[in-house]
Design a protein around this motif. Structure first.
Motif, PDB file in Angstrom:
ATOM      1  N   SER A 222       2.429 -15.383  -0.740  1.00  0.00           N
ATOM      2  CA  SER A 222       2.103 -14.877   0.431  1.00  0.00           C
ATOM      3  C   SER A 222       3.202 -13.954   1.023  1.00  0.00           C
ATOM      4  CB  SER A 222       1.388 -15.883   1.206  1.00  0.00           C
ATOM      5  OG  SER A 222       2.581 -16.954   1.799  1.00  0.00           O
ATOM      6  N   SER A 223       4.400 -14.747   1.180  1.00  0.00           N
ATOM      7  CA  SER A 223       5.535 -13.866   1.666  1.00  0.00           C
ATOM      8  C   SER A 223       5.699 -12.603   1.075  1.00  0.00           C
ATOM      9  CB  SER A 223       6.837 -14.841   1.681  1.00  0.00           C
ATOM     10  OG  SER A 223       6.558 -15.748   2.331  1.00  0.00           O
ATOM     11  N   VAL A 224       5.795 -12.447  -0.276  1.00  0.00           N
ATOM     12  CA  VAL A 224       5.680 -11.311  -1.121  1.00  0.00           C
ATOM     13  C   VAL A 224       4.796 -10.408  -0.700  1.00  0.00           C
ATOM     14  CG1 VAL A 224       5.850  -9.981  -3.213  1.00  0.00           C
ATOM     15  CG2 VAL A 224       6.937 -12.286  -3.092  1.00  0.00           C
ATOM     16  N   LYS A 225       3.333 -10.617  -0.412  1.00  0.00           N
ATOM     17  CA  LYS A 225       2.311  -9.947  -0.307  1.00  0.00           C
ATOM     18  C   LYS A 225       2.553  -9.279   1.127  1.00  0.00           C
ATOM     19  CE  LYS A 225      -2.086 -11.206   0.160  1.00  0.00           C
ATOM     20  NZ  LYS A 225      -3.255 -11.485  -0.164  1.00  0.00           N
ATOM     21  N   TYR A 226       3.179 -10.211   2.162  1.00  0.00           N
ATOM     22  CA  TYR A 226       3.192  -9.723   3.590  1.00  0.00           C
ATOM     23  C   TYR A 226       4.323  -8.710   3.623  1.00  0.00           C
ATOM     24  CZ  TYR A 226       3.977 -10.490   8.397  1.00  0.00           C
ATOM     25  OH  TYR A 226       4.015 -10.076   9.818  1.00  0.00           O
ATOM     26  N   VAL A 227       5.434  -9.118   3.034  1.00  0.00           N
ATOM     27  CA  VAL A 227       6.576  -8.003   3.393  1.00  0.00           C
ATOM     28  C   VAL A 227       6.240  -6.726   2.644  1.00  0.00           C
ATOM     29  CG1 VAL A 227       8.362 -10.061   3.386  1.00  0.00           C
ATOM     30  CG2 VAL A 227       7.817  -8.676   1.214  1.00  0.00           C
ATOM     31  N   LEU A 228       5.572  -6.618   1.547  1.00  0.00           N
ATOM     32  CA  LEU A 228       5.051  -5.397   0.989  1.00  0.00           C
ATOM     33  C   LEU A 228       4.094  -4.444   1.863  1.00  0.00           C
ATOM     34  CD1 LEU A 228       4.893  -6.112  -2.747  1.00  0.00           C
ATOM     35  CD2 LEU A 228       6.978  -4.982  -1.549  1.00  0.00           C
ATOM     36  N   ASN A 230       4.118  -4.882   5.100  1.00  0.00           N
ATOM     37  CA  ASN A 230       4.627  -4.794   6.494  1.00  0.00           C
ATOM     38  C   ASN A 230       4.847  -3.327   6.903  1.00  0.00           C
ATOM     39  OD1 ASN A 230       5.851  -5.154   8.823  1.00  0.00           O
ATOM     40  ND2 ASN A 230       7.584  -6.627   8.038  1.00  0.00           N
ATOM     41  N   PRO A 231       4.007  -2.846   7.934  1.00  0.00           N
ATOM     42  CA  PRO A 231       4.279  -1.475   8.528  1.00  0.00           C
ATOM     43  C   PRO A 231       5.561  -1.110   8.780  1.00  0.00           C
ATOM     44  CG  PRO A 231       2.216  -2.547   9.616  1.00  0.00           C
ATOM     45  CD  PRO A 231       3.071  -3.736   8.891  1.00  0.00           C
ATOM     46  N   ARG A 232       6.659  -2.117   9.171  1.00  0.00           N
ATOM     47  CA  ARG A 232       7.829  -1.701   9.473  1.00  0.00           C
ATOM     48  C   ARG A 232       8.687  -1.163   8.501  1.00  0.00           C
ATOM     49  NH1 ARG A 232      11.820  -4.160  12.771  1.00  0.00           N
ATOM     50  NH2 ARG A 232      14.062  -4.090  11.720  1.00  0.00           N
ATOM     51  N   LEU A 233       8.327  -1.416   7.224  1.00  0.00           N
ATOM     52  CA  LEU A 233       8.838  -0.269   6.243  1.00  0.00           C
ATOM     53  C   LEU A 233       8.868   0.882   6.274  1.00  0.00           C
ATOM     54  CD1 LEU A 233       7.336  -2.683   3.209  1.00  0.00           C
ATOM     55  CD2 LEU A 233       9.529  -2.732   3.910  1.00  0.00           C
ATOM     56  N   CYS A 234       8.020   1.352   6.881  1.00  0.00           N
ATOM     57  CA  CYS A 234       7.796   2.926   7.109  1.00  0.00           C
ATOM     58  C   CYS A 234       8.165   3.385   8.432  1.00  0.00           C
ATOM     59  CB  CYS A 234       6.929   3.598   6.641  1.00  0.00           C
ATOM     60  SG  CYS A 234       5.326   3.179   7.582  1.00  0.00           S
ATOM     61  N   GLY A 235       8.662   2.422   9.278  1.00  0.00           N
ATOM     62  CA  GLY A 235       8.888   2.634  10.699  1.00  0.00           C
ATOM     63  C   GLY A 235       7.690   2.471  11.505  1.00  0.00           C
ATOM     64  N   TYR A 236       6.585   2.076  11.242  1.00  0.00           N
ATOM     65  CA  TYR A 236       5.313   1.690  12.280  1.00  0.00           C
ATOM     66  C   TYR A 236       5.698   0.505  12.815  1.00  0.00           C
ATOM     67  CZ  TYR A 236       3.080   5.814  10.068  1.00  0.00           C
ATOM     68  OH  TYR A 236       2.723   6.770   9.653  1.00  0.00           O
ATOM     69  N   ARG A 237       5.139   0.358  14.120  1.00  0.00           N
ATOM     70  CA  ARG A 237       5.342  -0.755  14.865  1.00  0.00           C
ATOM     71  C   ARG A 237       4.081  -1.430  14.720  1.00  0.00           C
ATOM     72  NH1 ARG A 237       6.432  -5.190  17.288  1.00  0.00           N
ATOM     73  NH2 ARG A 237       7.962  -5.341  18.805  1.00  0.00           N
ATOM     74  N   SER A 238       4.005  -2.849  14.469  1.00  0.00           N
ATOM     75  CA  SER A 238       2.937  -3.597  14.684  1.00  0.00           C
ATOM     76  C   SER A 238       3.234  -4.629  15.715  1.00  0.00           C
ATOM     77  CB  SER A 238       2.576  -4.181  13.462  1.00  0.00           C
ATOM     78  OG  SER A 238       3.629  -4.997  12.920  1.00  0.00           O
ATOM     79  N   GLU A 278       4.661   7.047   1.091  1.00  0.00           N
ATOM     80  CA  GLU A 278       4.992   5.783   0.249  1.00  0.00           C
ATOM     81  C   GLU A 278       4.128   4.742   0.724  1.00  0.00           C
ATOM     82  OE1 GLU A 278       9.237   7.167  -1.656  1.00  0.00           O
ATOM     83  OE2 GLU A 278       9.107   6.208   0.268  1.00  0.00           O
ATOM     84  N   TRP A 279       4.568   4.300   1.981  1.00  0.00           N
ATOM     85  CA  TRP A 279       3.776   2.863   2.562  1.00  0.00           C
ATOM     86  C   TRP A 279       2.199   3.065   2.236  1.00  0.00           C
ATOM     87  CZ3 TRP A 279       0.747   1.814   6.869  1.00  0.00           C
ATOM     88  CH2 TRP A 279       0.562   0.364   7.043  1.00  0.00           C
ATOM     89  N   ARG A 280       1.609   3.949   2.715  1.00  0.00           N
ATOM     90  CA  ARG A 280       0.391   4.241   2.834  1.00  0.00           C
ATOM     91  C   ARG A 280      -0.268   4.340   1.439  1.00  0.00           C
ATOM     92  NH1 ARG A 280      -2.720   3.183   7.447  1.00  0.00           N
ATOM     93  NH2 ARG A 280      -1.703   4.239   9.217  1.00  0.00           N
ATOM     94  N   GLU A 281       0.192   4.920   0.508  1.00  0.00           N
ATOM     95  CA  GLU A 281      -0.176   4.781  -0.910  1.00  0.00           C
ATOM     96  C   GLU A 281       0.096   3.251  -1.468  1.00  0.00           C
ATOM     97  OE1 GLU A 281       1.129   7.003  -5.301  1.00  0.00           O
ATOM     98  OE2 GLU A 281       2.811   6.321  -3.842  1.00  0.00           O
ATOM     99  N   LEU A 282       0.967   2.461  -0.959  1.00  0.00           N
ATOM    100  CA  LEU A 282       1.222   1.212  -1.619  1.00  0.00           C
ATOM    101  C   LEU A 282       0.033   0.300  -0.901  1.00  0.00           C
ATOM    102  CD1 LEU A 282       2.594  -1.365  -2.910  1.00  0.00           C
ATOM    103  CD2 LEU A 282       3.918  -1.330  -0.614  1.00  0.00           C
ATOM    104  N   VAL A 283      -0.151   0.501   0.037  1.00  0.00           N
ATOM    105  CA  VAL A 283      -1.407  -0.247   1.031  1.00  0.00           C
ATOM    106  C   VAL A 283      -2.816   0.080   0.498  1.00  0.00           C
ATOM    107  CG1 VAL A 283      -2.736  -0.479   3.036  1.00  0.00           C
ATOM    108  CG2 VAL A 283      -0.153  -0.728   3.001  1.00  0.00           C
ATOM    109  N   ASP A 284      -2.943   1.401  -0.004  1.00  0.00           N
ATOM    110  CA  ASP A 284      -4.168   1.797  -0.665  1.00  0.00           C
ATOM    111  C   ASP A 284      -4.425   1.149  -1.981  1.00  0.00           C
ATOM    112  OD1 ASP A 284      -4.669   3.097   1.511  1.00  0.00           O
ATOM    113  OD2 ASP A 284      -4.233   5.286   0.772  1.00  0.00           O
TER     114      ASP A 284
END
Length: 503
Positions: A222-228, A230-238, A278-284
């Motif tokens: 679950s940690s691997v899925k969470y960190v991948l 995470n919007p923080r990866l591309c600079g987005y704040r959650s 890149e982050w949006r592609e991964l999440v999609d």
């Protein structure tokens, strides 16, 4: 002489922000408890201490508090001493647990604080204790709301979260290159078809740990899925409210993006690892896997064999399944498994074909097709008409800006009109540049993807190969050998037809 337990506790001081670890507070409480014991002429069995621990948060386990409850129930101690009752309980249910023990006891019991005693064996004593704990609970709730509002405001300003560092960063702002490289590779692998489970296994073998991983353990699935995600990866704040974390545990951070009134995400003030694209592609890609098909595990694109569902029966059109040959037979030793049109899955049940030869044929055809693509790569603008259009639009905006500057220089535009026009063009230019960047990235990826796939195909997992096959191939149609059958043991490639997807 009574033997009692002393209880000391300081809440989560990390939210105060004054740099204290709470140790000084519990030491002062220890002194107060010892002085109180001397005044009451009782012995202290032990000091039960929960440092840096909340009594208000519902899911916090206070180890020494639970040990004290057990000792009180078992008669090891005959009372409790503390600095104040709110050190012991800030939730009414915790007080009620103590009240049950005091009411049912058949021995003299003490419940003393430096602010006064509470006789929990009487109605008046219980009433006073309940009132005080209810007030303490209200103060904690009010403080929690203030802290939550402050954190939300900080998130809206793009400030980094406080507390433990996030996976991928050395601290709140600086990227950890070793972890960042793991994330970049994992992102590319997921886009290429690899599952989170495969990445988790790789990280476990490498001994990867997140900041939240317990000592002696490796990072969890679950940690691997969470960190991948995470919007923080591309600079987005959650921002995930504390009450949501406590109620639901680990939640999807994508659902808690902070956005402006116009719907654009708040960008934080820290180094990034992915671009927003890149982050949006991964999440999609990860979101697409939630819609699973028959025979798949939730959240996974893995099926048992390479062509399960892709191979189709020429007679009835049904997707073919796989099965093992009988152990010990020649065909088992040679091929291991076969594809069949199974009646149990809606097929006609009249066709079967050894698996590995068919898969080898399909893989070779796919790689040959990809090699041809690498020899006929066109410029990005020629491949994508939309990219060509936006590139021309960008050039037109630059010309419009130059014209506006000339008009201003010739005093044909007022300063206010010039400022408004330049502002409008710059906003439009930024939007078009982002579009050009995204389309160029997609075109470059399409051009280089074929080269990369051919080069790395031997290292691809089954699920990664399946993803590439389904991008190019509509179906693999398998025909029967006809009357009289085929020569026993001979592979007939002429009975296999690959249906390619239209470009």
């Amino acid at each position: 002489m009574h033997v009692v337990g002393g209880y000391t506790r300081i809440s989560d001081t990390g939210q105060i922000g004054d740099g204290r670890d709470g140790r000084e507070g519990v030491i002062r409480q220890r002194d107060d408890v010892h002085h109180l014991a001397q005044a009451k002429r009782v012995d202290i069995h032990r000091i039960y201490e929960d440092n840096d621990t909340s009594a208000y948060k519902r899911h916090v386990n206070r180890e020494d508090f639970e040990a004290m409850i057990l000792d009180l129930r078992n008669g090891v101690i005959s009372g409790i001493l503390a600095y104040n009752i709110d050190r012991i309980a800030r939730q009414p249910r915790d007080l009620e647990r103590l009240i049950d023990i005091y009411e049912q006891s058949r021995r003299p019991m003490i419940f003393g604080t430096t602010m006064g005693d509470y006789d929990l064996t009487t109605g008046d004593g219980r009433f006073q204790a309940r009132i005080y704990v209810t007030i303490a609970n209200k103060f904690s709730a009010d403080a929690a709301r203030r802290v939550a509002r402050q954190k939300l405001a900080e998130a809206a300003e793009g400030k980094p979260h406080t507390g433990q560092r996030a996976f991928g960063w050395k601290d709140l702002q600086r990227v950890d290159e070793r972890e960042a490289e793991l994330l970049r590779k994992a992102r590319q692998d997921v886009v290429n078809g690899k599952t989170i489970a495969s990445i988790h296994q790789e990280w476990r073998e490498l001994g990867v740990r997140s900041p939240q991983t317990r000592a002696g353990k490796s990072i969890g699935y679950s940690s691997v899925k969470y960190v991948l995600r995470n919007p923080r990866l591309c600079g987005y704040r959650s921002y995930i409210p504390q009450e949501v974390r406590e109620r639901s545990g680990r939640v999807d951070p994508v659902e808690y993006l902070i956005e402006r009134t116009d719907g654009t995400p708040i960008v934080g003030k820290w180094e990034t690892i992915f671009t927003p694209t890149e982050w949006r592609e991964l999440v999609d890609v990860l979101d697409a896997r939630k819609n699973t098909g028959k025979g798949r595990k939730a959240g996974s694109t893995v099926t048992k064999r390479l062509l399960t569902g892709i191979a189709r029966c020429a007679k009835c059109g049904n997707g073919m399944q796989s099965a093992m040959y009988t152990r010990g037979t020649v065909t088992y030793e040679k091929h291991g498994y076969f594809y069949l049109c199974a009646k149990a899955h809606g097929g006609c049940g009249k066709l079967a074909r050894s698996g590995p030869p068919v898969e080898d044929l399909v893989e070779k055809a796919l790689l040959d097709n990809l090699k041809k693509q690498t020899c006929s790569v066109q410029p990005a603008e020629e491949q994508d008409p939309e990219l060509a259009r936006t590139t021309r639009l960008l050039a037109q905006i630059e010309a419009d800006k130059s014209e506006a500057r000339q008009l201003r220089a010739d005093d044909l535009l007022s300063l206010a009109e010039f400022a408004r026009e330049i502002s409008r063009l710059e906003i439009k230019e930024q939007e078009v540049r982002e579009t050009v960047s995204a389309l160029s990235t997609a075109s470059a990826r399409a051009g280089s993807a074929a080269v990369r796939i051919v080069r790395e195909w031997g290292n691809y997992t089954v699920d990664m190969k399946r993803q590439e096959i389904t991008r190019s191939i509509e179906a693999v149609v398998i025909s029967g050998a006809g009357k009289g059958g085929a020569q026993r043991g001979a592979f007939r490639p002429d009975l296999i037809e690959i249906v390619w997807k239209q470009p």
